[in-house]
Write an enzyme that holds these catalytic residues in place. Structure first.
Site, PDB file in Angstrom:
ATOM      1  N   ASN A 177       0.812  -1.219   0.000  1.00  0.00           N
ATOM      2  CA  ASN A 177       0.000   0.000   0.000  1.00  0.00           C
ATOM      3  C   ASN A 177       0.845   1.268   0.000  1.00  0.00           C
ATOM      4  OD1 ASN A 177       0.658  -1.001   2.648  1.00  0.00           O
ATOM      5  ND2 ASN A 177      -0.581   0.630   3.508  1.00  0.00           N
ATOM      6  N   GLY A 193       1.853  -6.183  -4.827  1.00  0.00           N
ATOM      7  CA  GLY A 193       1.238  -4.914  -5.208  1.00  0.00           C
ATOM      8  C   GLY A 193       2.209  -3.759  -5.157  1.00  0.00           C
ATOM      9  N   ASP A 251       1.381 -12.888  -6.315  1.00  0.00           N
ATOM     10  CA  ASP A 251       0.146 -12.611  -5.581  1.00  0.00           C
ATOM     11  C   ASP A 251      -0.425 -11.245  -5.969  1.00  0.00           C
ATOM     12  OD1 ASP A 251      -1.906 -12.997  -3.730  1.00  0.00           O
ATOM     13  OD2 ASP A 251      -0.772 -12.072  -2.104  1.00  0.00           O
ATOM     14  N   LYS A 300      14.338 -13.669  16.727  1.00  0.00           N
ATOM     15  CA  LYS A 300      14.375 -12.904  15.481  1.00  0.00           C
ATOM     16  C   LYS A 300      15.238 -11.657  15.610  1.00  0.00           C
ATOM     17  CE  LYS A 300       9.674 -14.375  14.302  1.00  0.00           C
ATOM     18  NZ  LYS A 300       8.274 -13.919  14.148  1.00  0.00           N
TER      19      LYS A 300
END
Length: 266
Positions: free
Chosen positions: A12, A39, A144, A236
């Site tokens: 986005n 996207g 995707d 992590k």
């Protein structure tokens, strides 16, 4: 010295947010690698091919569809822009299919995105600037979205074009492994956050600094909403890494962060 910077963000932010800021960062070579979602790749090129116009968040979806308009946040994209995208990308995929057979080329998402950045040849494009600055872009979810549609349709016309997603894990590790420390700017969560932290483990380069900007909530159980403590617990993030998390809207705060950072550098 001996450190690399990874910019990770959700799609986005290209579609309706920080595309121009990212392009300037790539042009100035302020980052060493990029991680994003599908996207966030295709919308950059679509913006080069046709106009995106200002609309409103509350416009009626059914009414927009009847007029051939797509809404991304408060922006409107005509269906024709996606037709232009198909017309632009198909000859490139044809050429890549030929090169796959005639040269020792194995197309990974990062190599495919670099090729698209070269072909668009538009300085307003973030991925053109990444190509010009030799900054690799990693997108494990490249299929995707609209690019996935184009690859699906292309397989009927010229079967056999292979996209080696796993190969990019090796490219990512090899690109970052010469560094001694890794600094990550992550805008959003989900895949970009997980993959940028995975990159540290693949390359065996510890995260030194992490700036995380998103609006995720811990109660939803997602990668986005995980706290700093959760990430450290799961290994992590190293115990000595410096972490700053802003629970805020990235298009609002990131330009301010970059302005402050560049002012300090200057």
């Amino acid at each position: 010295e001996g450190e690399k910077v990874v910019l990770a963000f959700t799609s986005n932010l290209i579609s309706s947010g920080l595309r121009e800021v990212f392009a300037e960062m790539a042009k100035a070579k302020l980052v060493d690698a990029v991680i994003t979602t599908a996207g966030g790749v295709e919308e950059d090129f679509i913006k080069c091919l046709g106009p995106t116009v200002l609309g409103d968040f509350a416009l009626d979806g059914a009414g927009l569809r009847s007029k051939g308009l797509n809404r991304i946040a408060n922006l409107l994209v005509p269906n024709d822009n996606y037709c232009k995208f198909e017309d632009w990308i198909t000859p490139i995929l044809n050429a890549m299919r030929t090169e796959q057979d005639t040269t020792p080329t194995s197309w990974t998402p990062s190599l495919m995105i670099d090729r698209f950045g070269k072909e668009i040849n538009d300085p307003t494009s973030f991925y053109y600037q990444c190509h010009a600055s030799s900054i690799p872009v990693f997108c494990p979810s490249l299929t995707d979205g609209s690019i996935g549609d184009m690859l699906f349709f292309h397989a009927f016309k010229q079967p056999g074009l292979i996209l080696d997603t796993a190969g990019d894990l090796h490219h990512l590790a090899a690109h970052l492994s010469p560094a001694k420390k890794l600094n990550i700017i992550c805008l959003g969560g989900g895949l970009p956050k997980y993959h940028s932290l995975l990159a540290s483990r693949l390359a065996k380069v510890p995260v030194s600094r992490l700036v995380l900007v998103n609006t995720g909530m811990q109660f939803d159980g997602s990668e986005t909403g995980m706290t700093e403590g959760d990430d450290r617990k799961d290994g992590k993030i190293p115990s000595d890494a410096k972490v700053v998390r802003l629970h805020s809207e990235a298009t609002l705060v990131f330009p301010i962060i970059m302005h402050r950072a560049l002012s300090a550098l200057n």
